[in-house]
Scaffold this motif. Sequence first.
Motif, PDB file in Angstrom:
ATOM      1  N   SER A 132      11.425   3.622  10.815  1.00  0.00           N
ATOM      2  CA  SER A 132      10.358   2.952  11.014  1.00  0.00           C
ATOM      3  C   SER A 132       9.150   3.672  11.178  1.00  0.00           C
ATOM      4  O   SER A 132       7.933   3.625  10.886  1.00  0.00           O
ATOM      5  CB  SER A 132      10.605   1.767  11.924  1.00  0.00           C
ATOM      6  OG  SER A 132      11.588   0.789  11.303  1.00  0.00           O
ATOM      7  N   GLY A 192      17.144   0.311   4.010  1.00  0.00           N
ATOM      8  CA  GLY A 192      16.861  -0.990   4.276  1.00  0.00           C
ATOM      9  C   GLY A 192      15.293  -1.125   4.188  1.00  0.00           C
ATOM     10  O   GLY A 192      14.492  -2.028   3.317  1.00  0.00           O
ATOM     11  N   ILE A 193      14.385  -0.066   4.567  1.00  0.00           N
ATOM     12  CA  ILE A 193      12.903  -0.170   4.215  1.00  0.00           C
ATOM     13  C   ILE A 193      12.830   0.074   2.815  1.00  0.00           C
ATOM     14  O   ILE A 193      11.730  -0.729   2.291  1.00  0.00           O
ATOM     15  CB  ILE A 193      12.309   0.943   5.169  1.00  0.00           C
ATOM     16  CG1 ILE A 193      12.460   0.723   6.550  1.00  0.00           C
ATOM     17  CG2 ILE A 193      10.712   0.944   4.732  1.00  0.00           C
ATOM     18  CD1 ILE A 193      12.152   1.801   7.447  1.00  0.00           C
ATOM     19  N   HIS A 233      14.575  -0.850   0.190  1.00  0.00           N
ATOM     20  CA  HIS A 233      14.990  -2.091  -0.411  1.00  0.00           C
ATOM     21  C   HIS A 233      13.755  -3.156  -0.443  1.00  0.00           C
ATOM     22  O   HIS A 233      13.556  -3.854  -1.238  1.00  0.00           O
ATOM     23  CB  HIS A 233      16.211  -2.605   0.092  1.00  0.00           C
ATOM     24  CG  HIS A 233      16.810  -3.814  -0.496  1.00  0.00           C
ATOM     25  ND1 HIS A 233      17.346  -3.961  -1.796  1.00  0.00           N
ATOM     26  CD2 HIS A 233      16.471  -5.295   0.240  1.00  0.00           C
ATOM     27  CE1 HIS A 233      17.493  -4.987  -2.012  1.00  0.00           C
ATOM     28  NE2 HIS A 233      17.098  -6.068  -0.853  1.00  0.00           N
ATOM     29  N   LYS A 234      13.290  -3.397   0.972  1.00  0.00           N
ATOM     30  CA  LYS A 234      12.288  -4.143   1.310  1.00  0.00           C
ATOM     31  C   LYS A 234      11.150  -3.887   0.279  1.00  0.00           C
ATOM     32  O   LYS A 234      10.500  -4.873  -0.255  1.00  0.00           O
ATOM     33  CB  LYS A 234      11.887  -4.131   2.681  1.00  0.00           C
ATOM     34  CG  LYS A 234      10.915  -5.114   3.291  1.00  0.00           C
ATOM     35  CD  LYS A 234      10.572  -5.194   4.604  1.00  0.00           C
ATOM     36  CE  LYS A 234       9.726  -6.240   5.032  1.00  0.00           C
ATOM     37  NZ  LYS A 234       9.371  -6.200   6.576  1.00  0.00           N
ATOM     38  N   LYS A 235      10.476  -2.534   0.340  1.00  0.00           N
ATOM     39  CA  LYS A 235       9.089  -2.446  -0.602  1.00  0.00           C
ATOM     40  C   LYS A 235       9.797  -2.579  -1.931  1.00  0.00           C
ATOM     41  O   LYS A 235       8.755  -3.298  -2.669  1.00  0.00           O
ATOM     42  CB  LYS A 235       8.988  -0.876  -0.377  1.00  0.00           C
ATOM     43  CG  LYS A 235       8.495  -0.453   1.005  1.00  0.00           C
ATOM     44  CD  LYS A 235       8.419   1.028   1.113  1.00  0.00           C
ATOM     45  CE  LYS A 235       7.985   1.268   2.399  1.00  0.00           C
ATOM     46  NZ  LYS A 235       7.748   2.870   2.566  1.00  0.00           N
ATOM     47  N   SER A 250      11.678  -5.022  -3.247  1.00  0.00           N
ATOM     48  CA  SER A 250      11.652  -6.224  -3.292  1.00  0.00           C
ATOM     49  C   SER A 250      10.285  -6.918  -3.465  1.00  0.00           C
ATOM     50  O   SER A 250       9.804  -7.840  -4.292  1.00  0.00           O
ATOM     51  CB  SER A 250      12.385  -7.009  -2.430  1.00  0.00           C
ATOM     52  OG  SER A 250      13.821  -6.605  -2.243  1.00  0.00           O
ATOM     53  N   MET A 251       9.518  -6.544  -2.610  1.00  0.00           N
ATOM     54  CA  MET A 251       7.964  -6.908  -2.668  1.00  0.00           C
ATOM     55  C   MET A 251       7.540  -6.841  -3.840  1.00  0.00           C
ATOM     56  O   MET A 251       6.472  -7.650  -4.294  1.00  0.00           O
ATOM     57  CB  MET A 251       7.284  -6.525  -1.258  1.00  0.00           C
ATOM     58  CG  MET A 251       8.002  -6.810  -0.036  1.00  0.00           C
ATOM     59  SD  MET A 251       6.983  -5.934   1.421  1.00  0.00           S
ATOM     60  CE  MET A 251       5.213  -6.369   1.254  1.00  0.00           C
TER      61      MET A 251
END
Length: 267
Positions: free
Chosen positions: A28, A93-94, A96-98, A100-101
Motif C-alpha cells: 500500500s 489485491g491492489i 485486482h481493485k484497479k 475492477s474499477m
Amino acid sequence: MSISLKYIMMGYREIENKISKSWDEMASAYDKFKSDTFSYSEMIEKPVVMRLLGDISGKAALDLGCGGGDYTVELARRGAKVVGVDISKVSLGIAHKKASMEGQDLELIMGSISDLGFLKGDRFDVVFSSTSMHYVADIENAFRQVRRLLKDGGMFVLSVVHPFYTAQYPLIDYAGADKYAVFQLRYFNHAIREYIPPWSKYIEEGDGRCISYHYTVDDYFNALKDAGFDIDRMVEPRPLPEWKEKYPRRYYEMYNYPLYLIFKCKK
C-alpha cells in the motif's frame, strides 16, 4: 555466524519468503508513493517502456512482478490480454481493485519469477517486467523461463533498477552506524543487500526494510544473451530537456543519477 552467511545457508526460497512478507507490508505504501505527481516511474520509466512495447493490441502479454498492477492495467488499456504474476498477495489485491474499477479483465496469479513452471510455454507474444529482477536469486534461470513462455518472435521488455543505484544499497552484513544514512557505492560486490526504500514513510506497520540482490550491467546483459535472447535495444532513460525549466529539481536528480536500465529483447 555472520548475517550474510546465515542468509546464504537459508537458501533463496527462505529469502524469497522474507521478500514476499516485506512486500505484503509495503504494498500500500509503494502504491501511494508511485501515485505521486512526480513519480520517477511515470516520468522516466513509463514513456520509454511504452515506446519499446509499441502496438500490443490483441496480443497475449505477461507482466512479471506486476505489484499493484499499474503496468498490468495499462497493458490491458492498450488492448492486450494480460496475465500478471507477483509474490505479494496484498499487491495482487491492489491490482485486482484497479482492474475492477476500470472494468479490465486481468488474470492475476500469485507466484514466483524464480519458478514459472505453472505457466505453459509458447503462450505469450509479450513478456514485461518492471523493477523486479533484483529480488530474483538466479536471473539467467528466470530469463530462460521467460524465453520458454514466449512464442517464436516474441518480445521481452525488461526494466530494472539501474545497477548504479542498487550498488548503493547497504550490505546486509554491514553493521556500521551509518548503515541506512549513507549509501556507499559497492558496484562489483554481489553480497545480499538490505535497505530502507523511499516509500517507507508511508508504511503504517513494519520496519520498512527490504532485502534484495545486486547485479551489474554485464550481469543483466550476459544473462539475457546466455538465455538465448537477441537484444535489440538497451536504454538508460533520461529526463526530457524541457523539464530543466519546468521541473528543475526532478530534472537534475534524474539527469545526474541513473534510475532505470531497460532492455528490449526478442526470442
